[in-house]
Design a protein around this motif. Structure first.
Motif, PDB file in Angstrom:
ATOM      1  N   ASP A 190      24.491  58.248  75.121  1.00 55.12           N
ATOM      2  CA  ASP A 190      24.111  56.906  75.210  1.00 55.12           C
ATOM      3  C   ASP A 190      24.370  56.323  73.744  1.00 55.12           C
ATOM      4  O   ASP A 190      24.916  55.328  73.616  1.00 55.12           O
ATOM      5  CB  ASP A 190      22.797  56.376  75.768  1.00 55.12           C
ATOM      6  N   VAL A 191      23.794  56.992  72.796  1.00 56.77           N
ATOM      7  CA  VAL A 191      24.058  56.670  71.481  1.00 56.77           C
ATOM      8  C   VAL A 191      25.497  56.680  71.098  1.00 56.77           C
ATOM      9  O   VAL A 191      26.061  55.826  70.638  1.00 56.77           O
ATOM     10  CB  VAL A 191      23.360  57.532  70.468  1.00 56.77           C
ATOM     11  N   GLN A 221      27.577  53.858  72.244  1.00 61.10           N
ATOM     12  CA  GLN A 221      27.472  52.691  71.515  1.00 61.10           C
ATOM     13  C   GLN A 221      28.844  52.365  70.484  1.00 61.10           C
ATOM     14  O   GLN A 221      28.986  51.123  70.180  1.00 61.10           O
ATOM     15  CB  GLN A 221      26.362  52.693  70.766  1.00 61.10           C
ATOM     16  N   LEU A 222      29.453  53.175  70.187  1.00 61.80           N
ATOM     17  CA  LEU A 222      30.524  53.195  69.264  1.00 61.80           C
ATOM     18  C   LEU A 222      31.875  52.537  69.801  1.00 61.80           C
ATOM     19  O   LEU A 222      32.592  52.132  69.325  1.00 61.80           O
ATOM     20  CB  LEU A 222      31.181  54.614  68.343  1.00 61.80           C
ATOM     21  N   ILE A 223      31.955  52.951  71.249  1.00 63.95           N
ATOM     22  CA  ILE A 223      33.117  52.374  71.830  1.00 63.95           C
ATOM     23  C   ILE A 223      33.014  50.736  72.125  1.00 63.95           C
ATOM     24  O   ILE A 223      32.348  50.054  72.706  1.00 63.95           O
ATOM     25  CB  ILE A 223      33.017  53.073  73.358  1.00 63.95           C
ATOM     26  N   PRO A 224      34.235  50.309  71.659  1.00 61.49           N
ATOM     27  CA  PRO A 224      34.061  48.704  71.728  1.00 61.49           C
ATOM     28  C   PRO A 224      34.465  48.286  73.451  1.00 61.49           C
ATOM     29  O   PRO A 224      35.091  49.201  74.152  1.00 61.49           O
ATOM     30  CB  PRO A 224      35.586  48.364  71.282  1.00 61.49           C
ATOM     31  N   PRO A 225      33.829  47.309  73.778  1.00 61.88           N
ATOM     32  CA  PRO A 225      34.099  46.802  75.207  1.00 61.88           C
ATOM     33  C   PRO A 225      35.315  46.403  75.270  1.00 61.88           C
ATOM     34  O   PRO A 225      36.106  45.857  74.580  1.00 61.88           O
ATOM     35  CB  PRO A 225      32.998  45.681  75.400  1.00 61.88           C
ATOM     36  N   LEU A 226      35.699  46.424  76.541  1.00 66.04           N
ATOM     37  CA  LEU A 226      37.270  45.694  77.109  1.00 66.04           C
ATOM     38  C   LEU A 226      36.884  44.363  76.988  1.00 66.04           C
ATOM     39  O   LEU A 226      36.166  43.982  78.050  1.00 66.04           O
ATOM     40  CB  LEU A 226      37.644  46.314  78.128  1.00 66.04           C
ATOM     41  N   ILE A 255      23.051  52.319  65.032  1.00 74.70           N
ATOM     42  CA  ILE A 255      23.821  53.410  64.404  1.00 74.70           C
ATOM     43  C   ILE A 255      23.921  53.118  62.954  1.00 74.70           C
ATOM     44  O   ILE A 255      24.840  52.102  62.635  1.00 74.70           O
ATOM     45  CB  ILE A 255      24.919  53.550  65.026  1.00 74.70           C
ATOM     46  N   ALA A 256      23.386  54.136  61.888  1.00 73.03           N
ATOM     47  CA  ALA A 256      23.859  53.651  60.514  1.00 73.03           C
ATOM     48  C   ALA A 256      24.936  54.030  60.051  1.00 73.03           C
ATOM     49  O   ALA A 256      25.621  55.015  60.946  1.00 73.03           O
ATOM     50  CB  ALA A 256      22.616  54.605  59.903  1.00 73.03           C
ATOM     51  N   PRO A 257      25.863  53.339  59.219  1.00 73.07           N
ATOM     52  CA  PRO A 257      27.112  53.746  58.834  1.00 73.07           C
ATOM     53  C   PRO A 257      27.312  55.245  58.395  1.00 73.07           C
ATOM     54  O   PRO A 257      28.445  55.828  58.657  1.00 73.07           O
ATOM     55  CB  PRO A 257      27.192  52.582  57.642  1.00 73.07           C
ATOM     56  N   LEU A 274      29.543  61.654  62.055  1.00 74.19           N
ATOM     57  CA  LEU A 274      28.894  62.671  62.792  1.00 74.19           C
ATOM     58  C   LEU A 274      28.979  62.276  64.433  1.00 74.19           C
ATOM     59  O   LEU A 274      29.414  63.325  65.315  1.00 74.19           O
ATOM     60  CB  LEU A 274      27.481  62.786  62.534  1.00 74.19           C
ATOM     61  N   TYR A 275      28.980  61.286  65.022  1.00 75.36           N
ATOM     62  CA  TYR A 275      29.082  60.922  66.420  1.00 75.36           C
ATOM     63  C   TYR A 275      30.556  60.918  66.813  1.00 75.36           C
ATOM     64  O   TYR A 275      30.864  61.378  67.718  1.00 75.36           O
ATOM     65  CB  TYR A 275      28.514  59.679  66.645  1.00 75.36           C
TER      66      TYR A 275
END
Length: 324
Positions: free
Chosen positions: A9-10, A13-18, A271-273, A278-279
Motif C-alpha cells: 500500500d505504501v 502511493q507513488l503511482i499517479p492516478p489516471l 513518503i519521505a523524498p 528504495l520503493y
C-alpha cells in the motif's frame, strides 16, 4: 540488517492516478543512454518497458549507427542519434564530435526528462563510455535520478567516483556484476551474505546511508536505510535482456516518485523524498519477476525477453491494481 518486504500500500502511493487533470509528460519522461551498432535491443527493451508500465514519454540517446534500427522497432519511442563510437571505428573522413560537444547536445534535453537510464547496449567503446561519464556528471548537477545498468555498471566498476556519494544513483547489478563492483571497491565478495555485502558496498561508495540487495535474482543498490527483499516467483528461463526491462521499470517508478515529490496530484506526502529510490527499486523488481513468471507460464523454454516486455501491463495489473 534483516531484509523485509515493504508494505504494498505504501509503494502504490507513488503511482499517479489516471486523471483528466494530468497532461502529457506528467506521468513520467524517461531517457535511456545506450544503444550501439551491435546492441540495439537493450535500450529498446528499457525504454519500451518504461512506457508499457505507464511512463508518458521514452527517449533513447544512441550511437548514430544504431538509431535507424531502434526506430524501426517502435514508433512510440523518441530516438536521438547523438552518441558516437571512437573515430577509429568510422571512415577516416567522417567528422566525429568531441565528448564535450556530445554531452552538451544531450544535456540540453534534460529539462524534458525526469530520469536517466545509463548503460543498456552502450558498449565498451572508449568514446561511448567517456560520453556516458560526462552525461552522468551533467545529470548529477541537475539532481536527476539515474539508473545504471549493464555497461553503465562496467563504467562504475572502472570509475567508482562517477557515482560515489550520489544518493540518486540506483545500480542494478546481477550477481556477477555485484561481485565485480565489490572487487573494484576492495571488498571480499561473500555470496552467502548478500544483505551485509550490499551494506558494505554502499559504505565503500561513500554514502552515509546504506545500499541494499533487493533480491537474489535482481540486485539493486539503493542509498537507503532499510533492506527490502523481493522473493516473488519469477521464471525459470534466464534470457538476456531481463535487466533492461528492470532498468526501465525502476526508471518509471523513479519518475513517478519525482511527480509525487512535485505533488502533481493530491496526496498526504507520507513518503519521505529520501525513501523514494528504495520503493522504486523494489517495485521494479517485483514487476519484472511477475513479467518473467507470466511469460514463462506461456512459453516455457521458448520464452524471450520480447515475451516478457509484452507482459508488463498485465504484471502491473496483477501486482499493483488487481481490482482495475
Amino acid at each position: 540488517m534483516a531484509a523485509r518486504r515493504p508494505a504494498l500500500d505504501v509503494v502504490k502511493q507513488l503511482i499517479p492516478p489516471l486523471s483528466e487533470k494530468l497532461h502529457k509528460g506528467q506521468a513520467g519522461r524517461v531517457g535511456v543512454v545506450g544503444g550501439s551498432e551491435d546492441y540495439t535491443g537493450a535500450p529498446f527493451f528499457s525504454a519500451i518497458s518504461a512506457m508499457r508500465l505507464g511512463a508518458d514519454l521514452g527517449h533513447i540517446f544512441c550511437d548514430v549507427e544504431a538509431a535507424t534500427v531502434i526506430k524501426s522497432y517502435s514508433p512510440d519511442l523518441i530516438v536521438h542519434p547523438y552518441m558516437h563510437k571512437s573515430p577509429k571505428s568510422y571512415q577516416k573522413d567522417q567528422n566525429v564530435p568531441s565528448v564535450s560537444e556530445i554531452v552538451d547536445t544531450i544535456s540540453q534535453t534534460f529539462s524534458r526528462l525526469h530520469v536517466l537510464v545509463v548503460g543498456p547496449g552502450l558498449s565498451r567503446d572508449k568514446l561511448m563510455l567517456d560520453t556516458a561519464t560526462g552525461i552522468i556528471q551533467k545529470a548529477k548537477e541537475q539532481d536527476m535520478a539515474i539508473v545504471l545498468d549493464a555497461d553503465g555498471l562496467f563504467l562504475v566498476q572502472n570509475n567508482p567516483d562517477v557515482v560515489k556519494g550520489y544518493a540518486k544513483a540506483v545500480l542494478t547489478p546481477n550477481v556477477v556484476e555485484f561481485k565485480r563492483l565489490c572487487e573494484a571497491m576492495n571488498l571480499k565478495f561473500n555470496e552467502q551474505n548478500n544483505d551485509n555485502m550490499a551494506e558494505e558496498l554502499s559504505k565503500a561508495f561513500g554514502g552515509k546511508r546504506h545500499a541494499y540487495n533487493i533480491s537474489s535474482g535482481y540486485n539493486c543498490l539503493l542509498t537507503k536505510s532499510a533492506v527490502f527483499m523481493c522473493d516473488a516467483v519469477g521464471g525459470l528461463k534466464r534470457v538476456g535482456g531481463q535487466g533492461d526491462i528492470l532498468s526501465g521499470a525502476i526508471a518509471t517508478f523513479l519518475a513517478w516518485g519525482k511527480a509525487y515529490q512535485d505533488k502533481v496530484w493530491e496526496h498526504d506526502s507520507s513518503i519521505a523524498p529520501e525513501d523514494i529510490s528504495l520503493y522504486a527499486g523494489w517495485a521494479g523488481c517485483r514487476l519484472v519477476r511477475e513479467c518473467a513468471h507470466l511469460a514463462y507460464e506461456k512459453h516455457g523454454r521458448a520464452v524471450l525477453t520480447s515475451d516478457m516486455a509484452l507482459e508488463v501491463g498485465e504484471a502491473y495489473r496483477r501486482v499493483f491494481d488487481p481490482g482495475g
